[in-house]
Design an enzyme around this catalytic site. Structure first.
Site, PDB file in Angstrom:
ATOM      1  N   GLU A  65       0.826  -1.205   0.000  1.00 50.85           N
ATOM      2  CA  GLU A  65       0.000   0.000   0.000  1.00 50.85           C
ATOM      3  C   GLU A  65       0.860   1.256   0.000  1.00 50.85           C
ATOM      4  O   GLU A  65       0.523   2.256  -0.640  1.00 50.85           O
ATOM      5  CB  GLU A  65      -0.928   0.007   1.215  1.00 50.85           C
ATOM      6  CG  GLU A  65      -1.999  -1.072   1.206  1.00 50.85           C
ATOM      7  CD  GLU A  65      -1.518  -2.374   1.842  1.00 50.85           C
ATOM      8  OE1 GLU A  65      -0.292  -2.538   2.032  1.00 50.85           O
ATOM      9  OE2 GLU A  65      -2.371  -3.234   2.138  1.00 50.85           O
ATOM     10  N   ARG A 269       5.385 -15.539   1.789  1.00 48.73           N
ATOM     11  CA  ARG A 269       4.602 -14.355   2.143  1.00 48.73           C
ATOM     12  C   ARG A 269       4.785 -13.999   3.612  1.00 48.73           C
ATOM     13  O   ARG A 269       4.860 -12.832   3.980  1.00 48.73           O
ATOM     14  CB  ARG A 269       3.117 -14.618   1.844  1.00 48.73           C
ATOM     15  CG  ARG A 269       2.186 -13.471   2.189  1.00 48.73           C
ATOM     16  CD  ARG A 269       2.437 -12.265   1.327  1.00 48.73           C
ATOM     17  NE  ARG A 269       1.473 -11.211   1.579  1.00 48.73           N
ATOM     18  CZ  ARG A 269       1.519 -10.011   1.016  1.00 48.73           C
ATOM     19  NH1 ARG A 269       2.480  -9.716   0.153  1.00 48.73           N
ATOM     20  NH2 ARG A 269       0.608  -9.100   1.277  1.00 48.73           N
ATOM     21  N   MET A 309      12.244  -9.309   5.080  1.00 45.50           N
ATOM     22  CA  MET A 309      11.227  -8.456   4.473  1.00 45.50           C
ATOM     23  C   MET A 309      11.881  -7.328   3.677  1.00 45.50           C
ATOM     24  O   MET A 309      12.984  -6.888   3.967  1.00 45.50           O
ATOM     25  CB  MET A 309      10.326  -7.857   5.563  1.00 45.50           C
ATOM     26  CG  MET A 309       9.563  -8.893   6.372  1.00 45.50           C
ATOM     27  SD  MET A 309       8.307  -9.730   5.404  1.00 45.50           S
ATOM     28  CE  MET A 309       7.126  -8.394   5.187  1.00 45.50           C
ATOM     29  N   GLY A 310      11.179  -6.862   2.654  1.00 48.51           N
ATOM     30  CA  GLY A 310      11.562  -5.650   1.965  1.00 48.51           C
ATOM     31  C   GLY A 310      12.627  -5.799   0.902  1.00 48.51           C
ATOM     32  O   GLY A 310      13.158  -4.779   0.434  1.00 48.51           O
ATOM     33  N   GLU A 311      12.969  -7.034   0.486  1.00 45.47           N
ATOM     34  CA  GLU A 311      14.042  -7.215  -0.491  1.00 45.47           C
ATOM     35  C   GLU A 311      13.572  -7.891  -1.777  1.00 45.47           C
ATOM     36  O   GLU A 311      14.377  -8.364  -2.574  1.00 45.47           O
ATOM     37  CB  GLU A 311      15.182  -8.010   0.136  1.00 45.47           C
ATOM     38  CG  GLU A 311      15.864  -7.243   1.273  1.00 45.47           C
ATOM     39  CD  GLU A 311      17.012  -7.993   1.907  1.00 45.47           C
ATOM     40  OE1 GLU A 311      18.003  -7.343   2.281  1.00 45.47           O
ATOM     41  OE2 GLU A 311      16.919  -9.233   2.035  1.00 45.47           O
ATOM     42  N   ASN A 335      -0.604  -9.806  -5.645  1.00 44.85           N
ATOM     43  CA  ASN A 335      -0.507  -8.825  -6.720  1.00 44.85           C
ATOM     44  C   ASN A 335       0.691  -9.127  -7.629  1.00 44.85           C
ATOM     45  O   ASN A 335       1.825  -9.193  -7.153  1.00 44.85           O
ATOM     46  CB  ASN A 335      -0.356  -7.422  -6.125  1.00 44.85           C
ATOM     47  CG  ASN A 335      -0.718  -6.347  -7.126  1.00 44.85           C
ATOM     48  OD1 ASN A 335      -0.516  -6.507  -8.320  1.00 44.85           O
ATOM     49  ND2 ASN A 335      -1.249  -5.252  -6.633  1.00 44.85           N
ATOM     50  N   PRO A 336       0.466  -9.302  -8.936  1.00 44.68           N
ATOM     51  CA  PRO A 336       1.573  -9.589  -9.860  1.00 44.68           C
ATOM     52  C   PRO A 336       2.255  -8.349 -10.409  1.00 44.68           C
ATOM     53  O   PRO A 336       3.189  -8.453 -11.209  1.00 44.68           O
ATOM     54  CB  PRO A 336       0.877 -10.357 -10.982  1.00 44.68           C
ATOM     55  CG  PRO A 336      -0.478  -9.712 -11.054  1.00 44.68           C
ATOM     56  CD  PRO A 336      -0.837  -9.371  -9.619  1.00 44.68           C
TER      57      PRO A 336
END
Length: 439
Positions: A65, A269, A309-311, A335-336
């Site tokens: 988001e 995920r 996370m975040g990579e 989401n692709p």
């Protein structure tokens, strides 16, 4: 019934409030909360409010988001409006720091209990509140409504599952959604769903993520990982859910003899499942290296587990094939668009209803293909590894699909203009007043 349900929700929050501190502390001990900024979760401000001018509050729950609304926030701030942005995760907070620190004040979102929300609103006194996608917090909505602060839902979407849940409680849904002065939906389907649930003003603008640009990648890690991979064939499985890692492990086993040195990258995920995934892979005789332990793949590595996370931007830049999870054993898909923006050929299971419009466009253009199980996934990965022209064609189609989806930012700003225009005028009048008052 609706009033009773809300009263029960509010009472439950008050009863639970004393117990939330130990819970937040436990989350902080696991790295899911910022230890130094825990008070912000109770509405205690970490910074001062700008002394003059209107202020817009924007909330984005997590990384996806935040990426989507970043260009919108920059457009709002460019008009001289102050923005306080809240997020709910440490990784999204880090992303705000990297991308938006020059134009927003970041805070962690207050818990949806009356003391925290009131403390937050009393301090920041926003003139407008904007929420990204599908974050619905009843107490926060109620407190904003009491204060007559306009509320807007941007880049709004409702999954099939969420829509059915709200549809089963129509009076409660209407009591909440009628408080939104405007809902700016991602698709016609989303727009119709919000109308049916009682939102009084709904427009369709498209998905802001298409205008947001690709995920970032930390340069040092990108270079280090690229060097470790060398020329090895590889594919990635991202946003995987329980059961899908087993399927990906089967695919790796089917293909490793055909593609010497094959490396499979798994990005679950939920990284808190990493230990269970490692055990499953080890039981299958596969050699695993973990990002969370600072490990890099070597020549013997079968699976690289990206359990941080975040990579994701790093992994997508270093593979041309990505299976996107929550689509075979899970329901709804992920989401692709992040993969498509980085010219990646997309493979997915059939259960992608949460991102129906995006997948329809990708499939039509040839940027994505659907699979049913390990056998069909292995066949698609095998074909793409063998044929670089296929990979290039899928990558080009994915990028073309993203280009076709752009324009949501402009349409969203048009929908928001009735709410932003008075605030912009206020800024200009204040500036003129300060100039006129100069000696």
């Amino acid at each position: 019934m609706t009033r009773a349900a809300f009263a029960a929700y509010r009472l439950a929050g008050l009863v639970a409030y004393p117990l939330l501190r130990p819970y937040v502390g436990w989350r902080a001990s696991r790295g899911k909360e910022d230890k130094l900024r825990r008070k912000e979760r109770y509405g205690v401000a970490g910074q001062a409010r700008p002394q003059v001018g209107p202020l817009v509050w924007v909330h984005a729950a997590s990384v996806g988001e935040t990426v989507a609304v970043a260009p919108l926030i920059r457009a709002i701030a460019a008009d001289g409006l102050s923005v306080v942005m809240t997020t709910g995760t440490t990784t999204s907070a880090q992303l705000v720091e990297e991308r938006l620190a020059d134009c927003v004040i970041h805070q962690y979102v207050p818990l949806d209990v009356r003391p925290a929300v009131r403390r937050f609103l009393n301090h920041w006194q926003p003139d407008l509140a904007m929420v990204a996608e599908s974050e619905i917090w009843p107490l926060t909505i109620h407190e904003l409504a009491i204060r007559r602060i306009p509320q807007i839902l941007v880049n709004a979407r409702l999954s099939d599952r969420s829509f059915q849940r709200w549809k089963a409680k129509p009076r409660l849904a209407e009591a909440l959604f009628e408080n939104f002065a405007q809902v700016v939906a991602q698709s016609d389907v989303d727009a119709e769903r919000f109308r049916l649930l009682g939102a009084p003003a709904v427009t369709m603008a498209g998905n802001l993520k298409a205008d947001a640009g690709p995920l970032p990648a930390e340069a040092a890690f990108l270079d280090q990982f690229d060097a470790a991979l060398g020329s090895r064939p590889r594919f990635a499985a991202i946003s995987t859910h329980p059961g899908e890692e087993e399927i990906v492990a089967q695919v790796h086993g089917m293909l490793k003899s055909r593609h010497e040195g094959l490396l499979t990258i798994i990005v679950p995920r939920h990284v808190d499942r990493a230990s269970a995934i490692v055990k499953m892979l080890a039981d299958k005789g596969l050699t695993v290296r973990r990002r969370s332990l600072g490990e890099m793949p070597d020549a013997q590595t079968d699976i690289f587990l990206a359990d941080t996370m975040g990579e994701l931007g790093v992994y997508l830049r270093l593979t041309e094939i990505a299976f996107i999870g929550k689509s075979i054993t899970g329901q709804g898909g992920q989401n692709p668009m992040e993969a498509a923006m980085l010219a990646t050929g997309i493979l997915s299971g059939r259960y992608v209803q949460n991102f129906r419009d995006t997948y329809q466009r990708l499939l039509k253009n040839g940027g994505a293909r659907l699979v049913r199980d390990a056998d069909t996934l292995a066949a698609q990965v095998d074909g793409l590894l063998v044929d670089p022209m296929q990979r290039m064609a899928m990558a080009g189609a994915a990028l073309r699909s993203i280009d076709e989806m752009r324009g949501a930012l402009g349409r969203t700003l048009i929908a928001l203009d009735p709410f932003l225009h008075p605030l912009r005028l206020s800024v200009r009048l204040e500036r003129r007043g300060r100039v006129a008052g100069d000696p």
